[in-house]
Design an enzyme around this catalytic site. Sequence first.
Site, PDB file in Angstrom:
ATOM      1  N   THR A 218      30.268 117.245 105.992  1.00  0.00           N
ATOM      2  CA  THR A 218      29.835 115.850 106.080  1.00  0.00           C
ATOM      3  C   THR A 218      31.046 114.945 105.886  1.00  0.00           C
ATOM      4  O   THR A 218      32.010 115.299 105.211  1.00  0.00           O
ATOM      5  CB  THR A 218      28.753 115.510 105.035  1.00  0.00           C
ATOM      6  OG1 THR A 218      29.311 115.547 103.722  1.00  0.00           O
ATOM      7  CG2 THR A 218      27.577 116.469 105.136  1.00  0.00           C
ATOM      8  N   GLY A 219      30.999 113.784 106.512  1.00  0.00           N
ATOM      9  CA  GLY A 219      32.148 112.878 106.453  1.00  0.00           C
ATOM     10  C   GLY A 219      33.369 113.469 107.123  1.00  0.00           C
ATOM     11  O   GLY A 219      34.507 113.256 106.682  1.00  0.00           O
ATOM     12  N   ALA A 220      33.167 114.183 108.222  1.00  0.00           N
ATOM     13  CA  ALA A 220      34.275 114.908 108.873  1.00  0.00           C
ATOM     14  C   ALA A 220      35.270 113.983 109.555  1.00  0.00           C
ATOM     15  O   ALA A 220      36.383 114.414 109.881  1.00  0.00           O
ATOM     16  CB  ALA A 220      33.717 115.907 109.884  1.00  0.00           C
ATOM     17  N   SER A 221      34.909 112.718 109.784  1.00  0.00           N
ATOM     18  CA  SER A 221      35.810 111.818 110.494  1.00  0.00           C
ATOM     19  C   SER A 221      36.816 111.139 109.580  1.00  0.00           C
ATOM     20  O   SER A 221      37.748 110.487 110.038  1.00  0.00           O
ATOM     21  CB  SER A 221      35.010 110.741 111.246  1.00  0.00           C
ATOM     22  OG  SER A 221      34.272 109.934 110.341  1.00  0.00           O
ATOM     23  N   GLY A 222      36.660 111.284 108.257  1.00  0.00           N
ATOM     24  CA  GLY A 222      37.601 110.697 107.310  1.00  0.00           C
ATOM     25  C   GLY A 222      38.818 111.581 107.093  1.00  0.00           C
ATOM     26  O   GLY A 222      38.889 112.710 107.592  1.00  0.00           O
TER      27      GLY A 222
ATOM     28  N   SER B 117      35.346 113.953  92.469  1.00  0.00           N
ATOM     29  CA  SER B 117      36.518 113.135  92.165  1.00  0.00           C
ATOM     30  C   SER B 117      36.935 113.344  90.720  1.00  0.00           C
ATOM     31  O   SER B 117      36.113 113.695  89.859  1.00  0.00           O
ATOM     32  CB  SER B 117      36.197 111.648  92.389  1.00  0.00           C
ATOM     33  OG  SER B 117      37.186 110.803  91.833  1.00  0.00           O
TER      34      SER B 117
ATOM     35  N   TYR C  61      31.040 104.244  90.789  1.00  0.00           N
ATOM     36  CA  TYR C  61      31.605 105.375  91.535  1.00  0.00           C
ATOM     37  C   TYR C  61      31.776 106.585  90.623  1.00  0.00           C
ATOM     38  O   TYR C  61      31.434 107.719  90.992  1.00  0.00           O
ATOM     39  CB  TYR C  61      32.946 104.964  92.142  1.00  0.00           C
ATOM     40  CG  TYR C  61      33.629 106.034  92.956  1.00  0.00           C
ATOM     41  CD1 TYR C  61      33.163 106.377  94.224  1.00  0.00           C
ATOM     42  CD2 TYR C  61      34.749 106.703  92.466  1.00  0.00           C
ATOM     43  CE1 TYR C  61      33.793 107.355  94.980  1.00  0.00           C
ATOM     44  CE2 TYR C  61      35.382 107.678  93.211  1.00  0.00           C
ATOM     45  CZ  TYR C  61      34.904 107.998  94.462  1.00  0.00           C
ATOM     46  OH  TYR C  61      35.527 108.975  95.218  1.00  0.00           O
TER      47      TYR C  61
ATOM     48  N   ILE D 100      40.108 113.261 104.430  1.00  0.00           N
ATOM     49  CA  ILE D 100      39.886 114.552 103.784  1.00  0.00           C
ATOM     50  C   ILE D 100      38.948 115.412 104.619  1.00  0.00           C
ATOM     51  O   ILE D 100      39.146 116.621 104.755  1.00  0.00           O
ATOM     52  CB  ILE D 100      39.352 114.354 102.354  1.00  0.00           C
ATOM     53  CG1 ILE D 100      40.451 113.756 101.461  1.00  0.00           C
ATOM     54  CG2 ILE D 100      38.850 115.675 101.765  1.00  0.00           C
ATOM     55  CD1 ILE D 100      40.016 113.442 100.043  1.00  0.00           C
ATOM     56  N   GLY D 101      37.926 114.799 105.212  1.00  0.00           N
ATOM     57  CA  GLY D 101      37.008 115.545 106.073  1.00  0.00           C
ATOM     58  C   GLY D 101      37.706 116.179 107.263  1.00  0.00           C
ATOM     59  O   GLY D 101      37.427 117.336 107.624  1.00  0.00           O
TER      60      GLY D 101
END
Length: 240
Positions: free
Chosen positions: A8-12, A135, A148, A14-15
């Site tokens: 998930t969040g592969a476009s960022g 985190s 956060y 770290i992703g």
Amino acid sequence: MKKFALVTGASGAIGKAISIRLASAGYSLYLHYNQNQQGIDELLRKIGSFGGEYIPVKADLASKTGYLDLANQIFSIDAIVHNAGNALYGLLEDLEEEETDALIQIHVTAPLLLTKKLIPKLRQKQNGSIVIVSSIWGQTGASYEVAYSTVKGAQLAFAKALSKELAPSKIRVNAVAPGAIQTPMVEGFTLEELEAMASEIPSGRLGTPEEVANGVDFLLSEQSSYITGQVLAINGGWLT
């Protein structure tokens, strides 16, 4: 036989690094994104030569039904990397209720309910693995990032509790807790602020997305076959 992992969040930043590392290790991938189509297209160009099957899956995990939209696009699955998320800076007294709802939804509710939906598919493999990208603030807490820190701490509790529940099904659950990493999340800091941050880190520098990806790959691999319910700190010795 192909091994499929969902990131998930592969476009960022770290992703992308996680996806590239897993593709190079032989995984086929479900590449989740929400709005960053350009990032996914760029990622697909980078991993195309590895020869796996790479399937973009679009879903808004900040919405109440986003996890269902994503789960309905997943078929065979061997591993899940919960990486989607966003930072939120500001004093707690200035926090808006809408911001709180969205933060909890994407970092806590969506991963929990998405995992619930995918557990039967993981169980079929008798060798599944889940890694949550949390985190350092989930471990230690941070002023000006109270909300956060709260959701990131919840992710660590989720990983530890779920690991005990799923161990009899041969599904391992672990987390990584990155420290200061060179991603767009730190682009708002000045050069002087980044240098000051690096000076507080025993290793003397910020980490890279690739170093986080290496930790995720290790926790998914057979090299960690007897490791579950653990948090791998990737922080250069900062605040330990």
